[in-house]
Design a protein around this motif. Structure first.
Motif, short mmCIF file in Angstrom:
data_model
loop_
_atom_site.label_atom_id
_atom_site.label_comp_id
_atom_site.label_asym_id
_atom_site.label_seq_id
_atom_site.Cartn_x
_atom_site.Cartn_y
_atom_site.Cartn_z
N ILE A 141 1.16 -1.31 0.27
CA ILE A 141 -0.01 0.41 -0.17
C ILE A 141 0.87 1.13 -0.19
N ALA A 142 2.23 0.99 0.69
CA ALA A 142 2.98 2.63 0.79
C ALA A 142 3.58 2.74 -0.68
N GLY A 143 3.40 1.31 -1.27
CA GLY A 143 3.78 1.85 -2.82
C GLY A 143 3.09 2.25 -4.01
N GLU A 144 1.71 2.67 -3.39
CA GLU A 144 0.26 2.92 -3.90
C GLU A 144 0.38 4.57 -3.87
N VAL A 145 0.83 4.53 -2.36
CA VAL A 145 0.27 5.68 -1.65
C VAL A 145 1.75 6.37 -2.35
N LEU A 146 3.76 5.66 -3.04
CA LEU A 146 3.59 7.25 -3.72
C LEU A 146 3.06 6.90 -4.92
N ARG A 147 3.14 5.83 -5.93
CA ARG A 147 2.68 6.81 -7.28
C ARG A 147 1.88 7.33 -7.12
N THR A 148 0.61 7.33 -6.18
CA THR A 148 -0.87 8.56 -6.56
C THR A 148 -0.53 9.66 -6.77
N ARG A 149 1.25 9.82 -5.93
CA ARG A 149 1.91 11.44 -5.91
C ARG A 149 2.50 11.65 -6.55
N TRP A 150 3.61 10.84 -6.99
CA TRP A 150 4.39 11.06 -8.24
C TRP A 150 4.85 9.98 -8.48
N PRO A 151 5.38 11.02 -9.90
CA PRO A 151 5.51 12.03 -10.58
C PRO A 151 4.59 12.89 -11.05
N LEU A 152 4.77 13.89 -11.61
CA LEU A 152 3.57 14.15 -11.92
C LEU A 152 2.45 14.43 -11.17
N ASN A 153 2.30 14.57 -10.34
CA ASN A 153 0.31 14.39 -9.45
C ASN A 153 0.62 12.53 -9.66
N GLY A 154 1.22 12.11 -9.77
CA GLY A 154 1.53 10.34 -9.92
C GLY A 154 -0.19 9.86 -10.55
N PHE A 155 -0.20 8.30 -10.38
CA PHE A 155 -0.55 7.89 -11.47
C PHE A 155 -1.53 6.38 -11.00
N PRO A 156 -3.06 6.90 -9.68
CA PRO A 156 -3.81 5.58 -9.29
C PRO A 156 -4.19 5.13 -9.25
#
Length: 532
Positions: A141-156
């Protein structure tokens, strides 16, 4: 002669290295299992309803990662991620394939899978700790949190929680959002993997208690939370009409089809007006259009055709528009049009889609694609999409924004009693994208305790109840109109009040476990080196 006893002081002789090369079959088997796990997770995802396959997928992944080195975990995590993401995002080919080939689809899939590879490496490291299944789930889930925010505002897109719009785990979204929902799914899987491993090792009954708890507790928690998810109309109801005027299946060329979208939605609304006057449909409280079906000039009121339509309609219309504020500035907006006062409050999309609504590194991108030359960057809005109209407050999250919990949370905190998701999914053809996005709206309905009206140009438009169920739904690439009485609600779920805290807490716990496990491994390695 009697051999000396093996003790910590006399650990015994070092094993003699084998002269035979290690056979590749165990590694190949684990690669195949990791790929099967990722494929199984994809099969669990909407539009399919096999939500219960997701924990099984994570059980297989955890079995592959258990007690492995970080390097191996990275590789198996990458295989798992690619097996999930490649089919999940295949709709990108409908959008870009004819002009760009498979490279954008494969490239984005690889980037998303790399986050899962990093999570896989970390999960392998913490798998040896006491309570390993918990830390493994937290790190994913921590990996998802990072992916949701970075880079370019992330990709959730493709978060674990967004694949659970129904089933035993869904009520947990009202308690802790997609972080808690996703954690429950992954923990059930990692706990199951540990339970099976201990059963195979013929561990004692006491050793089975913890993994059994890890496996069953998330499911039981979801079932226990079900009574907290209600659908009562706390602040009355409103009759909402969703107009799906339809759009061509043109892929990227839809950029030039706005006149067609406009004509289709004007025609569908005129039919609605005729049906209301004929008594076929009772006069609604509110009518909503999808995303970017019209281009509006800086002074919206100058669109006399639209103004006349709303006057005939006699009720407010929420218009999804590409709003040109001046010759060089354009925003993706939802604007309230009142039959008496004309254009009113509007909301501009905050979370723009990189390389679609704006192009990062434009000078570099222009060197590899002609698409950049024909586009201009949209300007993001600011502030929540809480639009007062029809005696209530409608909260707008435009298209891709429904995947960003903070956008919806801000809107609900600003007083939204009903959520609206205008979207233009015609870009992505007849694939699964529309259904995946609808699943996000369903999870959001439970997370924030609101009904959701999804208005799509070509489908899937839908009416989602506050418990995540879909009461009405359109087909793809058809012109349809939905009429629904929806509940207005003002309750603040625990997830709404907690905001992003569940994400940060879960991530912090996982990272703390990773630091501990890494330190323990280093200490053991130094101890072995010292003995040598």
């Amino acid at each position: 002669m009697v051999a000396p006893a093996v003790t910590p002081e006399h650990p015994g002789p070092e094993p003699v290295p084998s002269t035979h090369r290690r056979r590749p079959w165990p590694v190949l088997a684990r690669v195949l299992v990791a790929a099967a796990a990722g494929g199984l997770w994809y099969v669990s995802y909407p539009p399919r309803t096999a939500w219960w396959l997701a924990p099984v997928a994570f059980a297989l992944l955890a079995a592959v990662l258990r007690h492995r080195r970080a390097r191996a975990g990275f590789g198996y995590g990458l295989v798992f991620g690619l097996a999930f993401v490649l089919p999940l995002l295949s709709w990108l080919q409908d959008f870009l394939g004819a002009d760009f080939g498979p490279l954008p689809w494969a490239g984005l899939s690889l980037v998303v899978a790399l986050y899962m590879a990093v999570s896989g490496a970390a999960m392998a490291v913490v798998s040896t700790l006491r309570g390993g299944p918990v830390w493994m789930a937290a790190l994913f889930i921590a990996g998802e949190v990072l992916r949701t925010r970075w880079p370019l505002n992330g990709f959730p897109w493709g978060k674990v929680g967004y694949g659970q719009p129904e089933g035993a785990f869904l009520p947990l979204a009202a308690l802790g959002g997609t972080a808690l929902l996703g954690l429950a799914v992954v923990l059930t899987g990692t706990g199951l993997a540990e339970l099976v491993a201990r059963l195979r090792a013929r561990a004692g009954r006491r050793a089975l208690i913890a993994p059994l708890v890890f496996t069953l507790a998330p499911v039981l928690a979801g079932l226990a939370a079900a009574p907290l998810v209600t659908t009562d109309a706390q602040n009355g109801t409103r009759t909402v009409v969703i107009v799906q005027g339809n759009a061509p299946n043109d892929g990227m060329n839809l950029l030039y089809d706005t006149p067609i979208l406009r004509a289709n939605h004007l025609a569908a609304t005129r039919t609605l007006i005729a049906d209301i006057k004929a008594g076929k449909i009772a006069k609604p409280d509110l009518v909503v259009w999808p995303e970017t079906v019209v281009d509006l000039p800086p002074d919206s009121a100058r669109d006399s055709e639209l103004a006349d339509l709303v006057h005939q309609l006699g009720v407010p219309l929420l218009v999804g528009a590409r709003h040109y504020l001046n010759p060089t500035t354009v925003q993706n907006t939802v604007q309230v049009w009142d039959p008496v006062t004309g254009p009113g409050p509007s909301y501009a999309k905050q979370e723009l889609v990189p390389f679609a609504e704006y192009v990062p590194l434009r000078s570099i991108s222009a060197a590899v694609t002609p698409f950049v030359a024909d586009t201009r960057d949209m300007i993001p809005g600011s502030g929540p999409g809480a639009l007062p109209t029809a005696g209530t407050v409608v909260g707008a999250a435009i298209c891709y924004e429904i995947a960003y919990e903070q956008v919806v949370s801000e809107t609900v905190a600003a007083g939204a009693q009903l959520l609206l998701v205008p979207t233009n999914n015609a870009w992505y053809g007849p694939g699964e994208m529309s259904y995946q996005q609808l699943a996000m709206s369903r999870v959001s309905a439970v997370e924030f305790g609101r009904a959701v009206a999804v208005a799509a140009t070509s489908g899937v438009s839908a009416v989602v109840e506050p418990d995540g169920s879909v009461s009405q739904q359109t087909s793809l690439f058809t012109a349809q109109t939905l009429v629904a009485r929806v509940p207005l609600r003002s309750t603040a779920t625990l997830a709404t009040r907690l905001g992003a805290w569940p994400e940060w807490v879960v991530s912090a716990l996982g990272l703390a476990a990773l630091v501990l496990a890494t330190g323990t491994r280093i200490a053991r390695r130094r101890a072995r080196t010292g003995r040598a």
